[in-house]
Design a protein around this motif. Sequence first.
Motif, PDB file in Angstrom:
ATOM      1  N   UNK A 152      19.980 134.511  76.456  1.00  0.00           N
ATOM      2  CA  UNK A 152      20.943 133.689  77.198  1.00  0.00           C
ATOM      3  C   UNK A 152      21.955 134.504  77.994  1.00  0.00           C
ATOM      4  N   UNK A 153      22.163 135.777  77.608  1.00  0.00           N
ATOM      5  CA  UNK A 153      23.176 136.577  78.293  1.00  0.00           C
ATOM      6  C   UNK A 153      22.607 137.355  79.468  1.00  0.00           C
ATOM      7  N   UNK A 162      21.375 131.878  85.032  1.00  0.00           N
ATOM      8  CA  UNK A 162      21.199 132.130  83.598  1.00  0.00           C
ATOM      9  C   UNK A 162      20.211 131.101  83.045  1.00  0.00           C
ATOM     10  N   UNK A 168      20.216 129.003  80.698  1.00  0.00           N
ATOM     11  CA  UNK A 168      20.679 127.650  80.370  1.00  0.00           C
ATOM     12  C   UNK A 168      20.838 126.766  81.609  1.00  0.00           C
ATOM     13  N   UNK A 169      20.809 127.395  82.777  1.00  0.00           N
ATOM     14  CA  UNK A 169      20.935 126.609  84.007  1.00  0.00           C
ATOM     15  C   UNK A 169      19.577 126.103  84.497  1.00  0.00           C
ATOM     16  N   UNK A 174      24.069 142.256  71.701  1.00  0.00           N
ATOM     17  CA  UNK A 174      24.567 141.192  72.581  1.00  0.00           C
ATOM     18  C   UNK A 174      24.545 139.815  71.903  1.00  0.00           C
ATOM     19  N   UNK A 184      30.093 136.933  81.133  1.00  0.00           N
ATOM     20  CA  UNK A 184      30.049 135.953  82.225  1.00  0.00           C
ATOM     21  C   UNK A 184      29.120 134.777  81.926  1.00  0.00           C
ATOM     22  N   UNK A 185      28.040 135.030  81.216  1.00  0.00           N
ATOM     23  CA  UNK A 185      27.091 133.951  80.927  1.00  0.00           C
ATOM     24  C   UNK A 185      27.719 132.903  80.026  1.00  0.00           C
ATOM     25  N   UNK A 228      30.175 130.782  82.045  1.00  0.00           N
ATOM     26  CA  UNK A 228      29.543 129.757  82.876  1.00  0.00           C
ATOM     27  C   UNK A 228      28.955 128.641  82.038  1.00  0.00           C
ATOM     28  N   UNK A 229      28.482 129.006  80.840  1.00  0.00           N
ATOM     29  CA  UNK A 229      27.900 128.012  79.953  1.00  0.00           C
ATOM     30  C   UNK A 229      28.965 127.013  79.520  1.00  0.00           C
ATOM     31  N   UNK A 278      29.945 124.588  82.392  1.00  0.00           N
ATOM     32  CA  UNK A 278      28.993 123.562  82.841  1.00  0.00           C
ATOM     33  C   UNK A 278      29.176 122.266  82.082  1.00  0.00           C
TER      34      UNK A 278
END
Lengths: 251, 256
Positions: A92-93, A134, A136-137, B172, B248-249, B252-253, B256
């Motif tokens: 996911x990252x 990403x 999840x999008x 991560x 950053x991910x 954004x998650x 949303x």
Amino acid sequence: MNTYLNNSYKLKINNIKKTFEDLLVVDDVSIYLKENEFVSLLGPSGSGKSTIFNIIAGLLKPDEGEITIDGEDFTGKTGRVSYMYQKDLLLPWKKVIDNVALPLAIKGVKKQEARERVKKYFKIFGLEGFEYKYPFQLSGGMRQRAALMRTYMFSRDIILLDEPFGGLDAMTKRNMQYWLLEVTENLKASILFITHDIEEAIFLSDRIYILSNRPAKVKEEIKINLPKPRKSEIITSIKFNEIKKQVINTL
Amino acid sequence: MKKLESIEDKLIPAVFSGILILTWYFTVESGYIKEFTLPSPIGVIKALFDILPDLRVHIAVTLQEALAGFFISIALSIILAILMDNIEIARKAVYPLLIVSQTVPIIALAPLFVMWFGFGIIPKIIVVILVCFFPIVVSLLEGLSSVDRDLLNLMKSMGASRLQIFKMVKFPASMISFFSGLRIAATYSIMGAVIGEWLGGRAGLGLYMLRVKNSYAYDKMFATILIIVVLSMTVFKTISLIQYLSMPWFREMKEE
């Protein structure tokens, strides 16, 4: 079987056996996969199909038997073929492009170069424009396509798919099946596909191995003599239903 | 709709705090509670401005101790969590000790540290480490061991080495959990330093508080507490900001 034939096998599984703590899971299974062939392993859930895949991928060592790829022994060795699951297992990252380039990163390719190398495949896999999103999008179907693309980036000649569309809704699943047939025409890869969906197996495959309930054993091998490229109408054809009847009877 | 909710989220605690402070103010003003036992909020604010110039040195000392302890805790936690994640025996041996270490009352141990290490900065840093270390190590360990097994198998099937699996997947993947441990530890760090100073030292907010308490200047003590709260919140927010910037991910998650 003569040696000439033996050489044209992309992947050959010879008499593998596997037990987990006295429980026989895979019993004397022999399977082969030729170049550019699409072969399905069809059997009930929990019948040890995934164990067979783990053995092919080298994550498990069979108690008996061997795996050869292009005539070379790969029993218990990882790093040659990878596989794709029902779960997309995207990180996911990482952006989609870096997820897809993961196998290259593992091989030590630098990030920028890895990105350059995978870029051109986004169109084939229907993910153009989503390179820098990403996971999840993306929709479920798109994530599965990205996962397939990652698998392809790892080993282009042999791809193992373990119920890849099992987690998708019926409509998306159908679309993904058509798409997979189309894309495999271009990929020139040999594909081994696990499923418990009879129609899916017949629609996609050149051959089907029907496996028994645990322990997994090859019950029957069925050649699917349906013309390719296949269209959706084929599902309702007489020939298709004859094969389906034969498969159901064997199961 | 979402915006409205977030205003509501901020408004409710603000109004409630306002009510509490007003109640405090009126109880003291009415003479129900004597001003020398509980200073009024206005008295505290006044004291705060009076002592602020003198406090600068103490704030610097406390911050220094807290940050030193916090960073040492992070380093120790990362090393220990990785060891425990990779070596089963290390996990079995150390994990129970970690938990026991949290049940030991630090307030009883701290005077011993003073005896062993003197009145300098070291005993304070040790107290900070003792309070910060645990939440970081536990959260990181949890993060490391919560990674999907199928994902690890996938990495292995692609020929990834243990180090690659750690760098690309495990570390991560444990970041979210790691940061929640860090946030807790960050707020504890200031408090840990203050406790350390309270039990003996030459400078720092804890020592200052002890002094004003002994001279019955409670308004100054409350003003110092206010500073400690602000400092703790600042460290907390800084950690959140670092997380926001470095993931950053995740950002954004959430958006949303």
